[in-house]
Design an enzyme around this catalytic site. Structure first.
Site, short mmCIF file in Angstrom:
data_model
loop_
_atom_site.label_atom_id
_atom_site.label_comp_id
_atom_site.label_asym_id
_atom_site.label_seq_id
_atom_site.Cartn_x
_atom_site.Cartn_y
_atom_site.Cartn_z
CB ALA A 56 -0.13 -1.50 31.98
CG HIS A 88 -2.68 2.60 22.84
ND1 HIS A 88 -1.64 3.46 22.59
CD2 HIS A 88 -2.92 2.70 24.17
CE1 HIS A 88 -1.27 4.04 23.71
NE2 HIS A 88 -2.03 3.59 24.69
N1 INI Z 1 -2.96 1.53 30.24
C1 INI Z 1 -3.46 0.52 30.96
O1 INI Z 1 -2.98 0.24 32.07
N2 INI Z 1 -4.50 -0.23 30.48
C2 INI Z 1 -5.05 0.03 29.27
O2 INI Z 1 -6.02 -0.66 28.88
C3 INI Z 1 -4.53 1.10 28.48
N3 INI Z 1 -5.13 1.40 27.18
O3 INI Z 1 -6.01 0.67 26.73
O4 INI Z 1 -4.73 2.35 26.53
C4 INI Z 1 -3.46 1.85 29.02
N4 INI Z 1 -2.94 2.87 28.31
C5 INI Z 1 -2.09 3.87 28.94
C6 INI Z 1 -0.63 3.49 28.95
O5 INI Z 1 -0.39 2.42 29.86
C7 INI Z 1 0.27 4.66 29.38
O6 INI Z 1 -0.09 5.08 30.66
C8 INI Z 1 0.18 5.85 28.42
O7 INI Z 1 0.39 5.45 27.08
C9 INI Z 1 1.26 6.92 28.80
O8 INI Z 1 2.58 6.39 28.65
#
Ligand code: INI
Length: 171
Positions: A56, A88
């Site tokens: 996201a 996070h």
């Molecule tokens: N990304 C999501 O789409 N949903 C989640 O629940 C999530 N959690 O829980 O960590 C999540 N993390 C990844 C983030 O969106 C990035 O892709 C990552 O941090 C790289 O920039």
């Protein structure tokens, strides 16, 4: 007094859907709901472009790139952020929401927030086909209405006619 609102007519409309791979079980259902809604309201499948991002957090940048092509009447962002043990979750939710809002305001292209933020996977699944309906479908309805409302505002002669009718755009 004038009231204006956008209708749900999607003929001649081009839409970009940006969807996250993270929590794919949920986001694939969001995507199905959004695509069904758009095609059932007249958007041609050929006029729908789907871009997959890792999570996201990456939605706003690709939404902005899509918006800046000026090829699309609306951008729909789909994702599922599910609460974990750490903070996070809060960072991802806040940055995603703020980034998507900025894309809309900076580009003038309706950029829709179709991102679920829930405590559990079960809660997310109920919002993509269970009793809670499908939030991807709702995001697509928002895109249709916003695009058609903006068309009316841009079509200044409609706004300058004195009337008490509720207008809906005809495409
Ligand atoms: N990304 C999501 O789409 N949903 C989640 O629940 C999530 N959690 O829980 O960590 C999540 N993390 C990844 C983030 O969106 C990035 O892709 C990552 O941090 C790289 O920039």
């Amino acid at each position: 007094m004038k009231h204006i609102q956008g209708n749900f007519i999607g003929n001649s409309m081009s839409v970009a859907i940006v969807v996250s791979k993270f929590n794919n079980l949920v986001t694939q259902q969001l995507l199905n709901g959004a695509q069904d809604c758009l095609t059932q309201h007249g958007v041609a499948s050929a006029n729908i472009t789907v871009a997959w991002v890792p999570g996201a957090f990456e939605l706003p940048l690709i939404a902005k790139k899509m918006a800046l092509t000026r090829h699309f009447d609306a951008i729909i962002c789909l994702g599922a952020v599910i609460q974990g043990e750490t903070t996070h979750y809060d960072f991802v939710c806040n940055q995603t929401a703020s980034g998507i809002s900025q894309v809309a305001l900076q580009t003038d292209i309706p950029t829709i927030f179709g991102v679920l933020t829930t405590n559990t996977l079960e809660q997310a699944l109920t919002r993509v086909g269970g009793k809670g309906g499908n939030k991807g479908w709702e995001a697509a309805l928002a895109a249709l209405q916003m695009r058609n409302l903006i068309k009316q505002i841009d079509d200044k002669h409609i706004l300058s006619k004195p009337t008490n009718k509720v207008f809906e755009t005809r495409t």
